[in-house]
Structure formats: structure tokens, C-alpha cells
Design a protein around this motif. Structure first.
Motif, PDB file in Angstrom:
ATOM      1  N   THR A  64       0.820  -1.006   0.323  1.00 27.80           N
ATOM      2  CA  THR A  64      -0.120   0.231  -0.336  1.00 27.80           C
ATOM      3  C   THR A  64       0.895   1.241  -0.274  1.00 27.80           C
ATOM      4  O   THR A  64       2.093   1.157   0.454  1.00 27.80           O
ATOM      5  N   PRO A  65       0.466   2.503   0.234  1.00 27.84           N
ATOM      6  CA  PRO A  65       1.695   3.757  -0.564  1.00 27.84           C
ATOM      7  C   PRO A  65       1.273   4.143   0.784  1.00 27.84           C
ATOM      8  O   PRO A  65       1.156   3.906   1.968  1.00 27.84           O
ATOM      9  N   GLU A  66       2.501   4.210   1.589  1.00 27.81           N
ATOM     10  CA  GLU A  66       2.800   5.469   2.482  1.00 27.81           C
ATOM     11  C   GLU A  66       2.028   6.234   2.363  1.00 27.81           C
ATOM     12  O   GLU A  66       1.816   7.358   1.627  1.00 27.81           O
ATOM     13  N   ILE A  67       1.396   6.338   3.484  1.00 27.06           N
ATOM     14  CA  ILE A  67       0.588   7.448   4.196  1.00 27.06           C
ATOM     15  C   ILE A  67       1.243   8.240   5.018  1.00 27.06           C
ATOM     16  O   ILE A  67       1.327   7.527   6.240  1.00 27.06           O
ATOM     17  N   ILE A  68       1.814   9.574   5.379  1.00 24.37           N
ATOM     18  CA  ILE A  68       2.778  10.240   6.139  1.00 24.37           C
ATOM     19  C   ILE A  68       1.289  11.019   7.532  1.00 24.37           C
ATOM     20  O   ILE A  68       0.695  11.503   6.709  1.00 24.37           O
TER      21      ILE A  68
ATOM     22  N   ALA B 279      -1.291  12.232  -8.252  1.00 28.50           N
ATOM     23  CA  ALA B 279      -0.748  11.223  -8.418  1.00 28.50           C
ATOM     24  C   ALA B 279       0.357  11.981  -9.077  1.00 28.50           C
ATOM     25  O   ALA B 279       1.474  11.225  -9.406  1.00 28.50           O
ATOM     26  N   ASP B 280       0.825  13.299  -8.779  1.00 27.02           N
ATOM     27  CA  ASP B 280       1.890  13.573  -9.500  1.00 27.02           C
ATOM     28  C   ASP B 280       3.068  13.945  -7.964  1.00 27.02           C
ATOM     29  O   ASP B 280       3.938  14.653  -8.040  1.00 27.02           O
ATOM     30  N   GLY B 281       2.537  13.057  -6.911  1.00 30.16           N
ATOM     31  CA  GLY B 281       2.717  13.505  -5.458  1.00 30.16           C
ATOM     32  C   GLY B 281       2.243  14.122  -5.321  1.00 30.16           C
ATOM     33  O   GLY B 281       2.479  14.282  -3.540  1.00 30.16           O
ATOM     34  N   SER B 282       2.033  15.494  -5.541  1.00 31.91           N
ATOM     35  CA  SER B 282       1.415  16.138  -4.199  1.00 31.91           C
ATOM     36  C   SER B 282       0.181  15.946  -3.512  1.00 31.91           C
ATOM     37  O   SER B 282      -0.247  14.912  -3.976  1.00 31.91           O
TER      38      SER B 282
ATOM     39  N   ILE C 123      -7.797  10.057   0.369  1.00 30.31           N
ATOM     40  CA  ILE C 123      -8.112   9.361  -0.932  1.00 30.31           C
ATOM     41  C   ILE C 123      -6.612   9.225  -2.375  1.00 30.31           C
ATOM     42  O   ILE C 123      -5.991  10.370  -2.037  1.00 30.31           O
ATOM     43  N   LEU C 124      -6.306   8.036  -3.104  1.00 26.37           N
ATOM     44  CA  LEU C 124      -5.197   8.100  -3.732  1.00 26.37           C
ATOM     45  C   LEU C 124      -6.221   8.540  -5.358  1.00 26.37           C
ATOM     46  O   LEU C 124      -7.227   8.323  -5.946  1.00 26.37           O
ATOM     47  N   GLN C 125      -5.322   8.879  -6.329  1.00 23.85           N
ATOM     48  CA  GLN C 125      -5.443   9.654  -7.565  1.00 23.85           C
ATOM     49  C   GLN C 125      -4.586   8.393  -7.896  1.00 23.85           C
ATOM     50  O   GLN C 125      -3.788   8.271  -8.221  1.00 23.85           O
ATOM     51  N   GLN C 126      -5.992   7.671  -9.308  1.00 29.63           N
ATOM     52  CA  GLN C 126      -3.728   6.863 -10.028  1.00 29.63           C
ATOM     53  C   GLN C 126      -4.431   7.160 -11.705  1.00 29.63           C
ATOM     54  O   GLN C 126      -5.864   7.118 -11.802  1.00 29.63           O
ATOM     55  N   LEU C 127      -3.926   7.170 -12.390  1.00 33.38           N
ATOM     56  CA  LEU C 127      -4.097   7.617 -13.805  1.00 33.38           C
ATOM     57  C   LEU C 127      -3.913   6.002 -13.954  1.00 33.38           C
ATOM     58  O   LEU C 127      -3.169   5.256 -13.554  1.00 33.38           O
ATOM     59  N   LYS C 128      -5.153   6.355 -15.114  1.00 35.48           N
ATOM     60  CA  LYS C 128      -5.608   4.793 -15.825  1.00 35.48           C
ATOM     61  C   LYS C 128      -4.456   4.468 -17.004  1.00 35.48           C
ATOM     62  O   LYS C 128      -3.968   5.461 -17.808  1.00 35.48           O
TER      63      LYS C 128
END
Length: 190
Positions: A85-89, A123-126, A185-190
């Protein structure tokens, strides 16, 4: 170093440690040093020549009772080895940063209704942090992302919850119905 010496009927203890018998020659030598006003050799080695403050409590009318261990929270440092899973800070953003997001936010909040904060990892990390009413819909989050970052207007993306990862496909659900109140919530590009 602060040390507490408790004298009991059947021995003595240091800093709520184990009972030490008066009859043991090492313990008798320890107490003789204390009576003479000297730092016992055992404590000298412990503090490496530093200062020792020795407090004493007289419990000689009582038998030694082993003290209950006090809860001590882990104070070390964890190391993250890896995760699917992505890191959540979870470090709180500064009030200025949050206020900046709110001032530029195109979302209209009804203060008479329950609200929630949603953190959006783009998705750009921001990231974006925004208040929404619980009755706002998932499509309102999508619209907020596009209005905040116009570059995503022409990009095909999906919104996904963090662990367990679940794509938010029904964008007509309210935030409460989707069970994503106060979440990331995560934005993921298709």
C-alpha cells in the motif's frame, strides 16, 4: 542519577527492583557504604563517576511486595521494510497550509451540515486537503481535483481508497455512503 533505596523488613530494593536480602555479604557491604555516607562501588560503576542522588524510604514494618510493572510505551524508532500500500504520512500540516487549501477551494461547504476532511494524494506526488460536507458526492472530489489542478482535466484517472485498496467507481455515492469520511484518497492515472 536519581536512585530510590527502599528498606523492607526482609531486605531492600533499588528503584522498585528485586528484593535484596540483608544477609547477603554483597548487600551488607552496600548498606554499610550508604550508612557511612559513601557511594557504594556498585553505583559508582553505574554512573561512571557522575553524581548520585540517593533517596531512602523506610518500609521496615512491611514485607517486600513486588511492584506492578508500569506500562511503558515503546519509545524506539520503527523502520518500514516495504508495503504493497502507498505510504501515508500522518504528520499534521501547518494551519497556514490547510487554510491556504480552504481559501482557494472551489467547494461550497454548508456549515449547518456535518463536515469531514479528505486528504487527496495526487498522481504527481502532491497532496490536497479539503473539507467537504458528508453529503458531497465522490464526483465532487473529482471536480475539486480538476479545478485545483487543471492539468488533470484531460487526464483519465480513478479515485482509490487506501488499505484495503478499493476503486470508487460509483461517483454518485455520498462520502458517508462510500465510508470515506476523514480518510486519504489516492488518484491513480489510467
Amino acid at each position: 542519577v536519581q536512585i530510590l533505596l527502599k528498606l523492607w523488613r526482609n531486605g531492600f530494593s533499588l528503584d522498585d527492583g528485586e528484593l535484596r536480602s540483608y544477609s547477603d555479604p554483597t548487600n551488607a557491604q552496600f548498606l554499610e557504604s550508604v550508612k557511612r555516607g559513601e557511594i557504594p562501588v556498585e553505583l559508582q560503576r553505574l554512573v561512571h563517576g557522575g553524581q548520585v542522588n540517593l533517596d531512602m524510604e523506610d518500609h521496615q514494618e512491611q514485607e517486600y511486595v513486588k511492584p506492578r510493572l508500569r506500562f511503558k510505551a515503546f519509545s524506539g524508532e520503527g523502520q518500514k521494510l516495504g508495503s504493497l500500500t502507498p505510504e501515508i504520512i500522518s504528520t499534521p500540516s501547518s494551519p497556514e497550509e490547510e487554510e491556504k487549501c480552504f481559501l482557494n477551494a472551489p467547494v461550497v461547504i454548508d456549515d449547518s451540515m456535518p463536515a469531514t476532511k479528505i486528504q487527496i494524494r495526487l498522481a504527481d506526488g502532491s497532496r490536497l486537503i479539503q473539507r467537504f460536507n458528508q453529503t458531497h458526492r465522490i464526483k465532487d472530489i473529482r471536480d475539486f481535483i480538476i479545478q485545483s489542478r487543471p492539468a488533470f482535466a484531460t487526464t483519465d484517472f480513478v479515485l482509490v481508497t487506501t488499505f484495503p485498496n478499493k476503486e470508487l467507481t460509483d461517483e454518485n455515492l455520498t462520502l458517508q455512503e462510500a465510508d470515506i469520511l476523514n480518510t486519504v484518497i489516492l488518484q491513480q492515472l489510467k
